[in-house]
Design a protein around this motif. Structure first.
Motif, PDB file in Angstrom:
ATOM      1  N   GLY A   1       0.816  -1.213   0.000  1.00 18.37           N
ATOM      2  CA  GLY A   1       0.000   0.000   0.000  1.00 18.37           C
ATOM      3  C   GLY A   1       0.844   1.255   0.000  1.00 18.37           C
ATOM      4  O   GLY A   1       0.539   2.222  -0.708  1.00 18.37           O
ATOM      5  N   MET A   2       1.926   1.269   0.776  1.00 19.02           N
ATOM      6  CA  MET A   2       2.802   2.434   0.789  1.00 19.02           C
ATOM      7  C   MET A   2       3.571   2.549  -0.521  1.00 19.02           C
ATOM      8  O   MET A   2       3.844   3.666  -0.993  1.00 19.02           O
ATOM      9  CB  MET A   2       3.773   2.344   1.968  1.00 19.02           C
ATOM     10  N   ALA A   3       3.894   1.405  -1.127  1.00 20.38           N
ATOM     11  CA  ALA A   3       4.560   1.435  -2.435  1.00 20.38           C
ATOM     12  C   ALA A   3       3.651   2.078  -3.472  1.00 20.38           C
ATOM     13  O   ALA A   3       4.112   2.830  -4.336  1.00 20.38           O
ATOM     14  CB  ALA A   3       4.955   0.021  -2.866  1.00 20.38           C
ATOM     15  N   TRP A   4       2.345   1.814  -3.404  1.00 23.17           N
ATOM     16  CA  TRP A   4       1.397   2.435  -4.344  1.00 23.17           C
ATOM     17  C   TRP A   4       1.396   3.954  -4.203  1.00 23.17           C
ATOM     18  O   TRP A   4       1.344   4.677  -5.193  1.00 23.17           O
ATOM     19  CB  TRP A   4      -0.011   1.892  -4.106  1.00 23.17           C
ATOM     20  N   VAL A   5       1.457   4.411  -2.958  1.00 22.83           N
ATOM     21  CA  VAL A   5       1.492   5.860  -2.729  1.00 22.83           C
ATOM     22  C   VAL A   5       2.751   6.459  -3.351  1.00 22.83           C
ATOM     23  O   VAL A   5       2.699   7.468  -4.075  1.00 22.83           O
ATOM     24  CB  VAL A   5       1.438   6.169  -1.224  1.00 22.83           C
ATOM     25  N   LYS A   6       3.886   5.846  -3.085  1.00 16.74           N
ATOM     26  CA  LYS A   6       5.158   6.358  -3.603  1.00 16.74           C
ATOM     27  C   LYS A   6       5.199   6.322  -5.123  1.00 16.74           C
ATOM     28  O   LYS A   6       5.670   7.267  -5.773  1.00 16.74           O
ATOM     29  CB  LYS A   6       6.321   5.547  -3.029  1.00 16.74           C
ATOM     30  N   LEU A   7       4.702   5.227  -5.712  1.00  8.43           N
ATOM     31  CA  LEU A   7       4.704   5.110  -7.166  1.00  8.43           C
ATOM     32  C   LEU A   7       3.793   6.149  -7.810  1.00  8.43           C
ATOM     33  O   LEU A   7       4.107   6.688  -8.870  1.00  8.43           O
ATOM     34  CB  LEU A   7       4.267   3.699  -7.577  1.00  8.43           C
ATOM     35  N   GLY A   8       2.661   6.425  -7.175  1.00 12.15           N
ATOM     36  CA  GLY A   8       1.759   7.448  -7.713  1.00 12.15           C
ATOM     37  C   GLY A   8       2.401   8.822  -7.705  1.00 12.15           C
ATOM     38  O   GLY A   8       2.310   9.570  -8.684  1.00 12.15           O
TER      39      GLY A   8
ATOM     40  N   LEU B   1      -3.980   5.170   4.691  1.00 13.28           N
ATOM     41  CA  LEU B   1      -3.228   5.907   5.713  1.00 13.28           C
ATOM     42  C   LEU B   1      -2.110   6.729   5.073  1.00 13.28           C
ATOM     43  O   LEU B   1      -1.844   7.865   5.494  1.00 13.28           O
ATOM     44  CB  LEU B   1      -2.642   4.944   6.735  1.00 13.28           C
ATOM     45  N   GLY B   2      -1.462   6.152   4.073  1.00 10.13           N
ATOM     46  CA  GLY B   2      -0.387   6.872   3.396  1.00 10.13           C
ATOM     47  C   GLY B   2      -0.877   8.139   2.733  1.00 10.13           C
ATOM     48  O   GLY B   2      -0.256   9.211   2.863  1.00 10.13           O
ATOM     49  N   TRP B   3      -2.009   8.041   2.041  1.00  9.08           N
ATOM     50  CA  TRP B   3      -2.538   9.239   1.386  1.00  9.08           C
ATOM     51  C   TRP B   3      -3.087  10.246   2.398  1.00  9.08           C
ATOM     52  O   TRP B   3      -3.030  11.455   2.162  1.00  9.08           O
ATOM     53  CB  TRP B   3      -3.601   8.862   0.365  1.00  9.08           C
ATOM     54  N   LEU B   4      -3.616   9.755   3.506  1.00 11.69           N
ATOM     55  CA  LEU B   4      -4.049  10.673   4.561  1.00 11.69           C
ATOM     56  C   LEU B   4      -2.876  11.500   5.060  1.00 11.69           C
ATOM     57  O   LEU B   4      -2.982  12.721   5.227  1.00 11.69           O
ATOM     58  CB  LEU B   4      -4.683   9.888   5.705  1.00 11.69           C
ATOM     59  N   PHE B   5      -1.733  10.848   5.254  1.00 13.98           N
ATOM     60  CA  PHE B   5      -0.528  11.564   5.692  1.00 13.98           C
ATOM     61  C   PHE B   5      -0.077  12.566   4.631  1.00 13.98           C
ATOM     62  O   PHE B   5       0.293  13.701   4.956  1.00 13.98           O
ATOM     63  CB  PHE B   5       0.594  10.563   5.980  1.00 13.98           C
ATOM     64  N   VAL B   6      -0.107  12.157   3.352  1.00 19.88           N
ATOM     65  CA  VAL B   6       0.315  13.056   2.271  1.00 19.88           C
ATOM     66  C   VAL B   6      -0.590  14.287   2.215  1.00 19.88           C
ATOM     67  O   VAL B   6      -0.113  15.423   2.074  1.00 19.88           O
ATOM     68  CB  VAL B   6       0.315  12.322   0.922  1.00 19.88           C
ATOM     69  N   PHE B   7      -1.889  14.088   2.339  1.00 19.20           N
ATOM     70  CA  PHE B   7      -2.812  15.219   2.286  1.00 19.20           C
ATOM     71  C   PHE B   7      -2.639  16.135   3.496  1.00 19.20           C
ATOM     72  O   PHE B   7      -2.719  17.364   3.354  1.00 19.20           O
ATOM     73  CB  PHE B   7      -4.257  14.726   2.190  1.00 19.20           C
TER      74      PHE B   7
ATOM     75  N   ALA C   1      -4.877  15.896  -5.428  1.00 22.11           N
ATOM     76  CA  ALA C   1      -5.906  15.008  -5.971  1.00 22.11           C
ATOM     77  C   ALA C   1      -5.417  14.317  -7.239  1.00 22.11           C
ATOM     78  O   ALA C   1      -5.679  13.129  -7.457  1.00 22.11           O
ATOM     79  CB  ALA C   1      -7.183  15.792  -6.247  1.00 22.11           C
ATOM     80  N   ALA C   2      -4.690  15.057  -8.091  1.00 21.18           N
ATOM     81  CA  ALA C   2      -4.137  14.465  -9.310  1.00 21.18           C
ATOM     82  C   ALA C   2      -3.135  13.367  -8.975  1.00 21.18           C
ATOM     83  O   ALA C   2      -3.101  12.317  -9.622  1.00 21.18           O
ATOM     84  CB  ALA C   2      -3.490  15.543 -10.172  1.00 21.18           C
ATOM     85  N   MET C   3      -2.301  13.593  -7.952  1.00 21.00           N
ATOM     86  CA  MET C   3      -1.359  12.560  -7.516  1.00 21.00           C
ATOM     87  C   MET C   3      -2.106  11.316  -7.059  1.00 21.00           C
ATOM     88  O   MET C   3      -1.721  10.182  -7.384  1.00 21.00           O
ATOM     89  CB  MET C   3      -0.499  13.086  -6.368  1.00 21.00           C
ATOM     90  N   PHE C   4      -3.164  11.516  -6.293  1.00 20.63           N
ATOM     91  CA  PHE C   4      -3.945  10.383  -5.790  1.00 20.63           C
ATOM     92  C   PHE C   4      -4.498   9.551  -6.940  1.00 20.63           C
ATOM     93  O   PHE C   4      -4.366   8.324  -6.963  1.00 20.63           O
ATOM     94  CB  PHE C   4      -5.071  10.878  -4.891  1.00 20.63           C
ATOM     95  N   PHE C   5      -5.130  10.213  -7.911  1.00 17.34           N
ATOM     96  CA  PHE C   5      -5.710   9.478  -9.036  1.00 17.34           C
ATOM     97  C   PHE C   5      -4.630   8.848  -9.911  1.00 17.34           C
ATOM     98  O   PHE C   5      -4.875   7.826 -10.554  1.00 17.34           O
ATOM     99  CB  PHE C   5      -6.606  10.394  -9.867  1.00 17.34           C
ATOM    100  N   THR C   6      -3.439   9.431  -9.930  1.00 12.71           N
ATOM    101  CA  THR C   6      -2.332   8.830 -10.660  1.00 12.71           C
ATOM    102  C   THR C   6      -1.931   7.495 -10.042  1.00 12.71           C
ATOM    103  O   THR C   6      -1.503   6.576 -10.750  1.00 12.71           O
ATOM    104  CB  THR C   6      -1.123   9.789 -10.668  1.00 12.71           C
ATOM    105  N   SER C   7      -2.086   7.361  -8.738  1.00 17.55           N
ATOM    106  CA  SER C   7      -1.659   6.137  -8.054  1.00 17.55           C
ATOM    107  C   SER C   7      -2.633   4.983  -8.231  1.00 17.55           C
ATOM    108  O   SER C   7      -2.277   3.831  -7.956  1.00 17.55           O
ATOM    109  CB  SER C   7      -1.477   6.408  -6.557  1.00 17.55           C
ATOM    110  N   VAL C   8      -3.858   5.250  -8.688  1.00 20.05           N
ATOM    111  CA  VAL C   8      -4.877   4.199  -8.763  1.00 20.05           C
ATOM    112  C   VAL C   8      -4.445   3.069  -9.690  1.00 20.05           C
ATOM    113  O   VAL C   8      -4.707   1.890  -9.423  1.00 20.05           O
ATOM    114  CB  VAL C   8      -6.222   4.797  -9.221  1.00 20.05           C
TER     115      VAL C   8
END
Length: 282
Positions: free
Chosen positions: A11-18, A198-204, A240-247
């Protein structure tokens, strides 16, 4: 099509890759996200049916960002043509995507209708109709109950549609089956998606702190005003664009790549193959 079970740390790898994929083509991906949101906003202006049309288009907009992220990851420049990716892959794919959009619209409006049973539709009017939110209304017990009910019901709805656009587009899965496979993939990989959230919550939260500090610095320098509002909106859009990029990375690691016979051209660009450093089996 085979479902993959990945470890929670993925899950954290997905955040970083996005985030990494976004910064490969930040202007292009941010512009594409803005264009998708602008298109849906324009659709809402159509009398009577506008909001419903915007909801129908949401799965196609999600797919467009997934394809754009795949393009950026593979070193290509995502052009505005990706916004039409759901509409140029054949009649069957088009029908399936429109069906998926219609199911999403029905599900979302159903969530709003159920929340309206608790507060006579006040929350739905604020959320959908842009009705003003006063302090008295926000503190009203029935309004808060409707809000929490809508949030609780929207979670399973979002899981149903999380992978569905990619399954329809890349794997040719019928819409109803795509919804089933999507929520099963999310449940089976609950640990990874929990860490992802949780990773995206921290990023936001971190992004909000940075924006606040920048606007405070501008205020000290006497440069606040319209610039502060622009920075806040721009920062929110970028996150938001970063988040959708990670999907697309969540989809890529949960399902095996689509198989294309030698005599069959793939539908646009399949999700990028996983780098060797990405945890989780393939």
């Amino acid at each position: 099509m085979k479902l993959h079970i990945v470890p929670a740390r993925t899950g954290m790898a997905w955040v970083k890759l996005g985030i990494r994929a976004f910064w490969r083509q930040p202007m292009a991906l941010a512009a594409l996200f803005f264009m998708t949101m602008a298109s849906m906003s324009l659709a809402t202006l159509i009398p009577l049916v506008g909001p419903a049309i915007a909801l129908v288009l949401l799965p196609s907009a999600t797919l467009a960002m997934m394809v754009a992220a795949a393009e950026a990851t593979q070193g290509r420049f995502p052009t505005p043509a990706v916004l039409l990716v759901a509409f140029r892959t054949g009649r069957q794919r088009l029908r399936d995507m429109l069906t998926l959009g219609a199911l999403y619209a029905v599900g979302f409006l159903g969530v709003m209708a159920l929340s309206a049973l608790l507060d006579d539709g006040q929350f739905a009017k604020v959320y959908l109709g842009g009705a003003p939110l006063s302090k008295e209304l926000a503190e009203d017990a029935s309004f808060q109950s409707a809000m929490w009910l809508a949030m609780a019901l929207y979670l399973p709805l979002s899981l149903l549609f999380w992978h569905a656009p990619g399954l329809v587009h890349w794997h040719g899965v019928p819409p109803v089956k795509a919804l089933f496979f999507s929520i099963v993939a999310c449940i089976r990989n609950f640990g990874a998606f929990f860490v992802y959230g949780l990773g995206w919550l921290f990023v936001f939260l971190l992004g909000g702190v940075v924006v606040t500090l920048v606007t405070a610095l501008l205020a000290v320098l006497g440069l606040a005003g319209a610039a502060s509002g622009g920075i806040m909106v721009g920062g929110a859009m970028m996150l938001a664009a970063m988040f959708f990029t990670s999907v697309v990375f969540t989809f890529r690691d949960c399902f095996e790549p689509p198989y294309h016979p030698a005599n069959e051209a793939p539908h646009d660009d399949a999700p990028p193959p996983p780098p060797a450093s990405t945890p989780g089996p393939l």
